[in-house]
Design a protein around this motif. Structure first.
Motif, PDB file in Angstrom:
ATOM      1  N   HIS B 429      70.652  10.882  46.603  1.00 32.18           N
ATOM      2  CA  HIS B 429      72.004  10.885  47.152  1.00 32.18           C
ATOM      3  C   HIS B 429      72.014  10.416  48.595  1.00 32.18           C
ATOM      4  O   HIS B 429      72.917   9.723  49.035  1.00 32.18           O
ATOM      5  N   ALA B 430      70.953  10.819  49.314  1.00 32.97           N
ATOM      6  CA  ALA B 430      70.888  10.385  50.711  1.00 32.97           C
ATOM      7  C   ALA B 430      70.803   8.866  50.780  1.00 32.97           C
ATOM      8  O   ALA B 430      71.451   8.223  51.616  1.00 32.97           O
ATOM      9  N   ASN B 621      74.261   9.264  60.528  1.00 29.74           N
ATOM     10  CA  ASN B 621      72.941   9.172  61.126  1.00 29.74           C
ATOM     11  C   ASN B 621      71.969   9.090  59.965  1.00 29.74           C
ATOM     12  O   ASN B 621      71.408  10.087  59.518  1.00 29.74           O
ATOM     13  N   THR B 622      71.842   7.886  59.406  1.00 34.91           N
ATOM     14  CA  THR B 622      71.105   7.761  58.147  1.00 34.91           C
ATOM     15  C   THR B 622      69.664   8.225  58.290  1.00 34.91           C
ATOM     16  O   THR B 622      69.095   8.808  57.376  1.00 34.91           O
ATOM     17  N   ASP B 623      69.064   8.003  59.455  1.00 34.89           N
ATOM     18  CA  ASP B 623      67.669   8.412  59.579  1.00 34.89           C
ATOM     19  C   ASP B 623      67.527   9.926  59.599  1.00 34.89           C
ATOM     20  O   ASP B 623      66.442  10.449  59.410  1.00 34.89           O
ATOM     21  N   GLY B 624      68.653  10.606  59.821  1.00 36.45           N
ATOM     22  CA  GLY B 624      68.596  12.059  59.792  1.00 36.45           C
ATOM     23  C   GLY B 624      68.181  12.604  58.445  1.00 36.45           C
ATOM     24  O   GLY B 624      67.753  13.750  58.315  1.00 36.45           O
ATOM     25  N   ALA B 625      68.309  11.775  57.410  1.00 32.73           N
ATOM     26  CA  ALA B 625      67.939  12.264  56.093  1.00 32.73           C
ATOM     27  C   ALA B 625      66.477  12.041  55.786  1.00 32.73           C
ATOM     28  O   ALA B 625      66.019  12.353  54.688  1.00 32.73           O
ATOM     29  N   THR B 626      65.742  11.460  56.748  1.00 35.08           N
ATOM     30  CA  THR B 626      64.332  11.196  56.478  1.00 35.08           C
ATOM     31  C   THR B 626      63.592  12.472  56.141  1.00 35.08           C
ATOM     32  O   THR B 626      62.751  12.498  55.231  1.00 35.08           O
ATOM     33  N   ALA B 627      63.936  13.528  56.851  1.00 36.85           N
ATOM     34  CA  ALA B 627      63.254  14.802  56.574  1.00 36.85           C
ATOM     35  C   ALA B 627      63.517  15.234  55.138  1.00 36.85           C
ATOM     36  O   ALA B 627      62.643  15.770  54.454  1.00 36.85           O
ATOM     37  N   LEU B 628      64.751  15.013  54.710  1.00 32.47           N
ATOM     38  CA  LEU B 628      65.107  15.378  53.345  1.00 32.47           C
ATOM     39  C   LEU B 628      64.236  14.635  52.349  1.00 32.47           C
ATOM     40  O   LEU B 628      63.709  15.198  51.391  1.00 32.47           O
ATOM     41  N   ILE B 629      64.075  13.345  52.590  1.00 31.42           N
ATOM     42  CA  ILE B 629      63.305  12.545  51.652  1.00 31.42           C
ATOM     43  C   ILE B 629      61.839  12.914  51.718  1.00 31.42           C
ATOM     44  O   ILE B 629      61.159  13.025  50.695  1.00 31.42           O
ATOM     45  N   ASN B 630      61.355  13.136  52.900  1.00 33.29           N
ATOM     46  CA  ASN B 630      59.950  13.506  53.016  1.00 33.29           C
ATOM     47  C   ASN B 630      59.670  14.832  52.334  1.00 33.29           C
ATOM     48  O   ASN B 630      58.595  15.054  51.783  1.00 33.29           O
ATOM     49  N   GLY B 631      60.662  15.697  52.380  1.00 33.79           N
ATOM     50  CA  GLY B 631      60.451  17.005  51.774  1.00 33.79           C
ATOM     51  C   GLY B 631      60.607  17.004  50.265  1.00 33.79           C
ATOM     52  O   GLY B 631      60.348  17.995  49.594  1.00 33.79           O
ATOM     53  N   TYR B 632      61.040  15.897  49.720  1.00 35.57           N
ATOM     54  CA  TYR B 632      61.304  15.847  48.273  1.00 35.57           C
ATOM     55  C   TYR B 632      60.000  15.837  47.497  1.00 35.57           C
ATOM     56  O   TYR B 632      59.092  15.063  47.773  1.00 35.57           O
ATOM     57  N   GLN B 633      59.925  16.732  46.513  1.00 35.68           N
ATOM     58  CA  GLN B 633      58.747  16.786  45.655  1.00 35.68           C
ATOM     59  C   GLN B 633      59.021  15.961  44.417  1.00 35.68           C
ATOM     60  O   GLN B 633      59.755  16.392  43.532  1.00 35.68           O
ATOM     61  N   ALA B 634      58.427  14.780  44.371  1.00 34.83           N
ATOM     62  CA  ALA B 634      58.667  13.960  43.185  1.00 34.83           C
ATOM     63  C   ALA B 634      57.937  14.577  42.001  1.00 34.83           C
ATOM     64  O   ALA B 634      56.883  15.191  42.166  1.00 34.83           O
ATOM     65  N   PRO B 635      58.477  14.433  40.822  1.00 34.03           N
ATOM     66  CA  PRO B 635      57.745  14.939  39.657  1.00 34.03           C
ATOM     67  C   PRO B 635      56.433  14.180  39.492  1.00 34.03           C
ATOM     68  O   PRO B 635      56.344  13.015  39.840  1.00 34.03           O
TER      69      PRO B 635
END
Lengths: 220, 1098
Positions: B429-430, B621-635
C-alpha cells in the motif's frame, strides 16, 4: 353362412352403446362445465355469516353512507379494503354506543384485536385485480358488487369468472358511468339505446379508457 | 429454508434410459470410450447413419467454435474437448434431470397412480372455495394505504461500512431492498449483500432466546447483572477487567455510547475486529502522509488503472461507487476507454474487466509494485529500491508487462491511479500511495479522507487474548460477528472459551448475534441480536456519509438492538434505541432551531447532510514509509513442491456471516459458478503437476495443520499457488442452511499471515467430492453470443471474424424479402409503450447484484445443491461467464497444462429477451405464454400444465420449470419475505423473466389514474429518477441494464438499441429479441501482445 351372426337384440345394444359413448362424455363434460358456471361453482348468491352482523341495508340505504367512507382505499389502491375498527367506532362511539349488537366491535377496539371478517369476493391468488383503475375509469361499484344496499349479508352477485371480466374488457363502453355516480346504487344508463351508447363512448373518451386484454394485465 | 430433501442417491431403475437425447460424441471421445467409460452406449458406431452424422457434426462443430474469430469456452472440460463435457452438454438437461425425486421409474409411477386415482376425489368433496378471512387494522396507520407500498430510507452496516438503502415495505414489513439514490456511494445501486440482507431478517433459524448458559433469562435480569457489574467496576478498578470486542466502529451513536462507557469505566478496553479491513492502507497512509487516511478513488477520471491484487470493483466498502465510475469509462460514448491492468493470483471480478492481467502469486505483488515504482521513478524511487531488496519482481513475461504498465502510467500522469488490495501488506500500500504521489494523481484521481472506521485489527486481538490468558479479564463482551469462527485458528480465542479450559470459569463472556453460532456455543450469556432492519441506528460509509438506519419492522424474535445492549453498561434508566439515537442527534444538532423537522428530514432522506468528508490536504513524505517496508516480513519463498496458500473472502458468503442466506449460497459464484460449496482453486498447470481433476479432494498441509478441500481448476489462476475461500464449513447450531457446506479454511489461517503465505503442501487423498457449477448449463454451442473485441478491431471492423459475428447478430427481420421468420410482425403502434431492454457487456462486471435482486423481487425459490446439479436452478437471470482466448489448438492439444493460460473473461447476463417472434409462444398447447400488446412475452402461471415445450423451444434457455414444489414448507416469517405483487408458483409451472411486469403494471396504473404517461429518466428532470425500473436495472451499480419504452426516441434504451455496439442475441434464429446486448470493447496496450483473435482457423 346361413343366417345373421348376431341375435337381434345386439342391434339395440350397439345403438345404445354408440349413443352412450357420445352422450355420456358430452353430458358429463357439459354438466361439469355448466356446474362451474352455475352459482355453485362461482360462489354466487351465497350469503356468508360474518363475525358481526353488519347490515349494509341500514348503513348504505338508510344512512346513505358512501361506499368510500369505509372502503376508502378503493381509489388509490388495488384493494378496496375493509374498514379498520376505528372507522366503525368513529360513529359508534357516539351512536348506539351501548347497543348489544356492537359489543364485539367495542371489544375488538378496546382489546386492539382485529375483527376476522369472512371474505366474500375472492379471486384466485394468481389474479391481480386493481380497484383503483376501475373506479377511476368509470366502472361503478354496483356493476361488480350488485345492490349492496339491499343485502343483509354481503353475497356475491356476479360470477367474477375470467370470461365475465374479459367480456367487459373487450367492450367496456356499455358499462361505464360518470364518475359522480360511481358509488350510486340506483344510477342507470339512459333508457334510449342510442343515448346510452353515446354516453358510454363519450365517457370512454373523456376518461381515456383503454381496457387491456393481454394476459399480464391481471396475471403476474 | 433448508434444501429440498430428495433421495438423489438411489440409482434409476434399470428399465429407464438415462437420457432421451443422443449425446454428441466427438472422435477423441469415441476413442476414449474403448477404455470403458461405463456410460450408456446409446448407439453403436459402426453402421449408424445418425451416429455418423452426429460425429461429423461434432467434428465440424469444434471447428466452427472459432468461426467468428474468437473462441468462447466456459470450462476447461469444454476447452479441451473432454469426453465428460461432450456427454453432458449434448442433451439439454444433464443425466437425471427429468427423474422424479425418489428415482423410481415411470412404469411404477403409472401403477401407483392407477391405484390412487380412485381415492383422489374422496377427500375434498366440496367445490366451494374455503373461507378466507379479511383482517383489517384496528387503527390504520395514517401513512399506510393497504395494497400500496411505502419506501423507507435505511442503512445496512457490516464490517465497518454502511450502505444507504431505500427499502420497499408492504403492510408494515420490508419486502425489497434498493439502494438510496441520494447516497453518494450507493447512488441507487444495491449489491448482493444488500439484497440478501432482507432474507436474514426473516430467517426462521435466527436466535430467539436470551440465555445464561442453558437457562433462558429476561433482558431485565441481564440489565441488573450488568448494572451490578458496572456499579462495582466504576467505583473500583475503573473497569480494568472489562473488555469489549466489537465490529469496526463506524457509527456515530455507538461511538458516542462507547465514549460514555469509557468515561464511566476509564480502564475498560475496546477492541474491534472484522475479517477484512482497510488497516494496511491506513497504516501505509500513516507512514507516507503522517496520518491515517482513507484513499478515495475517482475512476471516472483515470485513463490508466493499475490494480495490485485489488478487487476494487467488488470488494467493499466502495465497490458500488467505484464500479459505476469505472464502467462509465468503459463506454466509448463517454470518451476514450480507460485501460485496466490487474496483477493478481486468482481470477477476480476486477481481473475479468482487465485489459491486461498478470498472474502472480500474492507474495510477488510487492515485487511487481517495486518494479513499477522503480520504472516510474520520481518520488516513488526511494521506496522502490527499499522494496526491491525485499522482493524480486517475477521474471520472464512479467518484465514486459511491468515495463508496459510503467510506460502507460507515466504517459497518463495525473490521469491514472494505482490501487492496492486489502489482502496485501502495508508495504504494498505504501508503494501504491507513493506511486500515486509520484504520478501526480493526488487530488485528481485519488483523494484522501479521514478514516471513518476505526479498528484495532489483529494486533488488538493479540493483546486481548494475552490479557485473557494473563488472567486480567473478568468480563468479555463480544458484539463482533462470530470471532471463534472468523479469527485465524491460532488466535487462541476458541481454546480460551472452551469449557474444558481450566481458567474458563474465571471470566464471563457475553455475546450477541443473529444466530446461535460457533461462538454462542461457548459463551455464558447469549443475547439474540435485533436485525438491523429491526433497530434504530446510524452508520458511516467509507467516505464519511452518515446514514440514519431506521427499522422497518418490530423485532420479530425478541432481539436486542446493539445500542440498547451497549447502553446497559451506562447503568442508566432504560432508553429504547430510538431514544438513544434521537438524543444523540439532538446533541449534534445543537444549533438547529426546529429539531423536529430536522429529524424528520434526516430519517426520511436517510442521510445526514454535510456528513460526507472533505478531502484532506496531504503532504507526502514517501521515504517516510521506508521503515515500514524494511520492517515487512516477506513470506518465505515456496520450496519446490510447495505452494503459496491464499485466503480470500468468498464472493457470496463474505467471511461466513451470510452462510445461512440461501439466496447467496445458491447464487453461482461470479467466476467459478459454483454453488453451495467452496473449492480449492488452482491453476491448470498446478493441476497437471498434481495430476488432479476437478472434484478431487486434496489435503492441504500448512504450518502444523491440515484440512481437506476439493479442487476446482481455475483458468487464469497463478501457478504455484492455491486459493481457499473463507466462510464455509460452518457449524452454527441452528444454521442448517450453512451446515455441511464446504470446508472451513480458517482452520489453516494464522495470525501472522492471515492472507497469504508460502509453504503449503498439497497431497492427493484419492477421494472425490461433487462440486456443482452452473457454468455448463445451457451451453450455446459455439454461436456468437458474448461478443467482445478490441477497440482497434471494432474501429476498423476489418476482420472476417467480426464481420461474420455482426452479420449473424444484427439486421431487421421485418425488412421486405427477409425469409428468416414467417411470422407476421406485431403492430405496436397503438400500444402506449414498447418495452425494451439493453444490457451493456462493457459495463457488466458480473457481480450478480441483478440476479439476487430478481430473486428477491419475483419470489424465486431456492432449490438446493442437488437440484442445481440437475440443472434445475430457478434464478431467472443468469450471468454467463465466458473465458476467451485464441484458437483451441494453439500450442497443440498436448499442451493441456496451459490451454490459454492467460484467458480473458466476458460476463453476459441473460434473461428472457422477450422475443417479438418468440419460439415459446407458438408451441404452448394451452396458450400459457402469449405476447402482450406492448411487447412483453407474458407467462400465465395458471394456464401452464407443465409440458415444458416452451423451454424446449427457447434457444436462450431462459425458462425455468418448477420440477418440484420448491415453494412449500415456508415458515411464517419466510412468507413475509415474499413480494405480494408476484404469484408464488406451485410445482409444475414454468416461469421466466417478465420484465418485472408487476412494476410495469403498478406504475402504469398510477400514471393512468392521473391521466399522464409514465415518467422515465429522460423526462424526470435533473437528478431525478424515473418512476419505473426493473429490479435488475435498479440494483446494477454500473447501470449496465437499461429498460424503458422504445417508442420514446429520447429514452436511453432506444438510443442503446440504435447504438453502434448493439447486437441481438441469436438474431440469426429469427427471434427478434427485445433485449439487445452491447458489444464489450477491450483497450489493450499495443506494446503488449493482446490475445489475438485467430482469423478463420479452427
Amino acid at each position: 353362412m346361413s343366417g345373421p351372426l348376431f341375435p337381434r337384440w345386439t342391434n339395440t345394444v350397439s345403438r345404445l352403446s354408440a349413443a352412450g359413448l357420445l352422450a355420456v362424455p358430452a353430458i358429463g363434460i357439459g354438466g361439469l362445465m355448466a356446474y362451474v358456471r352455475s352459482p355453485y361453482g362461482t360462489n354466487m348468491q351465497r350469503p356468508y355469516e360474518q363475525p358481526i352482523e353488519f347490515d349494509h341495508r341500514h348503513h348504505v340505504r338508510d344512512e346513505k353512507i358512501d361506499c368510500r367512507f369505509c372502503h376508502w382505499s378503493v381509489e388509490k389502491s388495488p384493494s378496496a379494503g375493509i374498514p379498520s375498527t376505528t372507522v366503525c367506532m368513529s360513529c359508534h362511539a357516539q351512536i348506539w354506543n351501548k347497543s348489544p349488537y356492537l359489543t364485539e366491535v367495542r371489544k375488538a377496539f378496546f382489546a386492539d384485536q382485529p375483527i376476522p371478517w369472512v371474505r366474500v369476493h375472492n379471486l384466485p391468488d394468481f389474479v391481480y385485480f386493481n380497484h383503483a383503475i376501475h373506479v377511476n375509469k368509470g366502472v361503478g361499484c354496483v356493476t361488480c358488487h350488485g345492490r349492496v344496499d339491499e343485502m343483509a349479508a354481503i353475497e356475491q352477485q356476479k360470477p367474477l369468472t375470467m370470461g365475465w371480466c374479459v367480456e367487459c374488457h373487450r367492450n367496456p363502453t356499455p358499462h361505464l358511468r360518470p364518475l359522480e355516480y360511481i358509488t350510486s346504487m340506483t344510477w342507470t344508463p339512459p333508457a334510449a339505446p342510442q343515448e346510452a351508447q353515446g354516453l358510454g363512448e363519450k365517457l370512454a373518451k373523456e376518461y381515456d379508457v383503454h381496457s387491456r386484454t393481454s394476459c399480464s394485465t391481471c396475471h403476474r | 429454508m433448508p434444501p429440498m430433501n430428495t433421495k438423489n442417491d438411489s440409482a434409476p431403475s434399470p428399465g429407464t434410459p438415462s437420457s432421451f437425447a443422443l449425446p454428441v460424441v466427438p472422435a477423441q471421445a469415441a476413442a476414449a470410450e474403448e477404455h470403458g467409460h461405463g456410460h450408456d452406449h446409446a448407439h453403436p458406431h459402426e453402421h449408424d447413419e445418425v451416429g455418423a452424422a452426429l460425429d461429423h457434426a461434432a467434428g465440424a462443430g469444434v471447428a466452427t467454435e472459432g468461426g467468428y474469430g474468437k473462441t468462447y469456452w466456459r470450462s476447461l472440460e469444454e476447452r479441451l474437448g473432454k469426453p465428460e463435457y461432450m456427454e453432458t452438454v449434448g442433451p439439454e438437461f444433464p443425466e437425471g434431470a427429468d427423474l422424479p425425486p425418489t428415482g423410481f421409474a415411470r412404469r411404477e409411477f403409472m401403477q401407483l397412480i392407477g391405484a390412487s386415482v380412485a381415492l383422489a376425489g374422496a377427500t375434498a368433496c366440496t367445490t366451494r372455495p374455503s373461507d378466507e378471512r379479511m383482517v383489517a387494522f384496528t387503527k390504520t396507520p395514517p401513512e399506510l394505504t393497504p395494497g400500496n407500498p411505502l419506501h423507507y430510507a435505511s442503512g445496512m452496516t457490516f464490517a465497518g461500512h454502511t450502505s444507504g438503502l431505500l427499502i420497499t415495505a408492504r403492510e408494515g414489513r420490508p419486502v425489497k431492498v434498493e439502494g438510496n439514490p441520494q447516497h453518494p456511494v450507493n447512488q441507487g445501486a444495491a449489491g448482493i449483500y444488500e439484497q440478501a440482507f432482507l432474507l436474514s431478517l426473516y430467517d426462521p433459524q435466527r436466535a430467539r432466546v436470551l440465555r445464561q448458559g442453558k437457562a433462558p433469562r429476561s433482558v431485565r435480569t441481564l440489565a441488573e447483572e450488568i448494572a451490578g457489574l458496572v456499579g462495582k467496576a466504576s467505583t473500583g478498578d475503573g473497569g480494568a477487567r472489562i473488555r469489549f470486542l466489537t465490529e469496526p466502529n463506524n457509527s456515530p451513536v455507538m461511538g458516542h455510547l462507547r465514549s460514555r462507557i469509557q468515561q464511566k469505566l476509564p480502564n475498560a478496553r475496546f477492541y474491534s475486529h472484522a475479517t477484512l479491513t482497510q488497516d494496511p492502507s491506513h497504516e501505509a497512509a500513516q507512514a507516507v502522509f503522517g496520518q491515517a487516511l482513507t484513499a478515495q478513488y475517482d475512476f471516472s477520471q483515470a485513463d490508466v488503472i493499475l490494480s495490485l491484487d485489488a478487487d476494487f470493483l467488488e470488494s467493499r466498502p466502495a465497490n458500488l461507487a467505484y464500479a459505476r465510475q469505472f464502467a462509465h469509462r468503459r463506454d466509448p460514448k463517454m470518451g476514450s476507454l480507460n485501460r485496466l491492468y490487474v496483477a493478481e493470483t486468482r481470477y477476480s471480478i476486477t481481473g475479468g474487466m482487465a485489459d491486461h492481467r498478470l498472474r502472480v502469486r500474492s507474495s510477488d505483488i510487492l515485487g511487481v509494485a517495486a518494479a513499477v515504482a522503480q520504472a516510474v521513478g520520481g518520488q516513488a524511487a526511494g521506496l522502490a529500491s527499499a522494496a526491491a531488496s525485499k522482493s524480486a519482481a517475477p521474471s520472464g513475461s512479467a518484465e514486459k508487462w511491468i515495463a508496459a504498465v510503467a510506460g502507460d502510467l507515466r504517459n497518463a500522469s495525473g490521469r491514472c491511479v494505482v490501487v492496492a488490495g486489502e489482502r496485501q501488506p502495508a508495504a504494498v500500500h505504501a508503494l501504491a500511495h507513493a506511486l500515486n504521489v509520484a504520478l501526480g494523481n493526488v487530488g485528481k484521481t485519488v483523494r484522501y479522507l479521514p478514516v471513518a472506521t476505526e479498528s484495532t485489527g489483529l494486533a488488538g486481538i493479540r493483546e486481548l487474548i494475552a490479557d485473557i490468558k494473563g488472567g486480567k479479564v473478568d468480563t468479555l463482551v463480544i458484539t463482533a460477528w462470530n470471532p471463534v469462527y472468523s479469527l485465524p485458528v491460532d488466535s487462541g480465542l476458541a481454546e480460551l472459551l472452551d469449557p474444558k479450559h481450566p481458567e474458563r470459569t474465571k471470566f464471563t463472556v457475553l455475546y450477541t448475534s443473529l444466530f446461535e453460532d460457533e461462538t454462542s456455543a461457548l459463551v455464558d450469556w447469549f443475547v439474540p441480536a435485533a436485525h438491523q432492519l429491526e433497530s434504530w441506528s446510524d452508520g458511516r460509509s467509507f467516505d464519511g456519509t452518515v446514514s440514519i438506519a431506521q427499522p422497518l419492522i418490530q423485532p420479530l424474535f425478541n432481539g436486542v438492538p446493539e445500542t440498547e445492549l451497549l447502553a446497559l453498561f451506562l447503568d442508566e434508566p432504560f432508553r429504547p434505541a430510538y431514544q438513544i439515537l434521537r438524543d444523540f442527534w439532538r446533541g449534534q444538532a445543537a444549533g438547529v432551531a426546529d429539531f423536529e423537522s430536522h429529524w424528520e428530514s434526516l430519517v426520511s432522506v436517510g442521510i445526514v447532510p454535510g456528513s460526507t468528508a472533505a478531502a484532506v490536504n496531504v503532504a507526502a513524505n514517501t521515504d517516510g514509509a521506508t521503515a515500514l517496508i524494511n520492517g515487512y516480513q516477506a513470506p518465505k519463498p515456496a520450496a519446490t513442491g510447495q505452494y503459496e496458500i491464499n485466503f480470500v473472502p468468498d464472493y457470496k458468503i463474505y467471511d461466513g456471516r451470510f452462510a445461512n442466506s440461501s439466496w447467496l449460497q445458491e447464487l453461482p459464484d461470479p467466476i467459478t459458478k459454483l454453488v453451495w460449496d467452496n473449492p480449492l482453486l488452482i491453476s491448470p498447470r498446478t493441476a497437471e503437476e498434481l495430476k488432479v481433476e476437478r472434484g478431487d479432494v486434496l489435503e492441504v498441509s500448512y504450518g502444523n495443520r491440515k484440512i481437506q478441500a476439493p479442487v476446482w481448476i481455475m483458468p487464469g489462476h497463478a501457478d504455484g499457488a492455491a486459493t481457499l475461500p473463507l466462510g464455509y464449513g460452518r457449524t452454527g447450531l441452528h444454521e442448517t442452511t450453512a451446515q455441511g457446506k464446504g470446508y472451513n479454511a480458517n482452520l489453516l489461517r494464522t495470525m501472522n499471515a492471515p492472507w497469504f503465505d508460502g509453504g503449503a503442501t498439497l497431497t492427493k487423498t484419492g477421494e472425490t467430492y461433487k462440486l456443482i457449477s452452473t457454468q455448463q448449463h445451457w451451453s450455446t454451442a459455439g454461436r456468437p453470443v458474448a461478443l467482445d473485441f478490441t477497440v482497434e478491431e471494432w474501429r476498423t471492423k476489418a476482420g472476417h471474424g467480426i464481420k461474420s459475428a455482426l452479420a449473424r447478430t444484427r439486421g431487421d427481420l421485418d425488412a421486405p424479402g427477409n425469409k428468416l421468420n414467417l411470422m407476421p410482425p406485431f403492430k405496436y403502434d397503438e400500444a402506449e409503450y414498447k418495452w425494451g431492454m439493453a444490457i451493456d457487456l462493457a459495463r457488466c462486471t458480473g457481480c450478480a447484484a441483478c440476479v439476487v435482486a430478481c430473486q428477491a423481487e419475483n419470489n424465486i425459490p431456492v432449490v438446493g445443491k442437488d437440484q442445481v446439479s440437475r440443472s434445475r436452478e430457478m434464478q431467472w437471470l443468469r450471468i454467463d461467464r465466458y473465458f476467451t482466448g485464441a484458437g483451441i489448438f494453439e500450442g497443440g492439444y498436448e499442451n493441456r497444462a496451459s490451454p490459454d493460460s492467460e484467458p480473458q473473461i466476458v460476463m453476459q447476463p441473460v434473461m428472457c429477451v422477450h422475443c417479438e417472434k418468440a419460439p415459446c409462444e407458438y408451441v404452448c398447447p394451452v396458450n400459457a405464454t402469449v405476447h402482450s400488446d406492448e411487447g412483453l412475452n407474458d407467462m400465465v402461471y395458471n394456464r401452464c400444465v407443465g409440458t415444458r415445450y416452451c423451454s424446449n423451444n427457447c434457444p436462450y434457455k431462459v425458462r425455468r420449470f418448477n420440477y418440484l414444489h420448491y415453494t412449500q414448507g415456508k415458515q411464517p416469517t419466510e412468507k413475509m419475505a415474499m413480494n405480494p405483487d408476484v404469484t408464488v408458483r406451485n410445482r409444475g409451472v414454468m416461469e421466466k423473466c417478465t420484465y418485472c411486469v408487476q412494476r410495469i403494471e403498478r406504475t402504469r396504473i398510477n400514471a393512468r389514474i392521473e391521466r399522464r404517461k409514465i415518467t422515465f429518466e429522460q423526462s424526470a428532470g435533473e437528478g431525478k429518477q424515473g418512476e419505473l425500473h426493473t429490479a435488475c436495472q435498479q440494483a446494477c451499480p454500473t447501470q449496465a441494464i437499461t429498460f424503458g419504452s422504445l417508442h420514446d426516441p429520447e429514452a436511453r434504451v432506444t438510443k442503446l438499441h440504435n447504438d453502434e455496439r448493439h447486437y441481438k442475441l441469436l438474431q440469426e434464429l429469427g427471434t427478434q429479441p427485445r433485449t439487445v446486448h452491447l458489444v464489450r470493447l477491450r483497450n489493450p496496450n499495443p506494446a503488449l501482445a493482446a490475445p489475438k483473435a485467430s482469423e478463420g482457423e479452427h
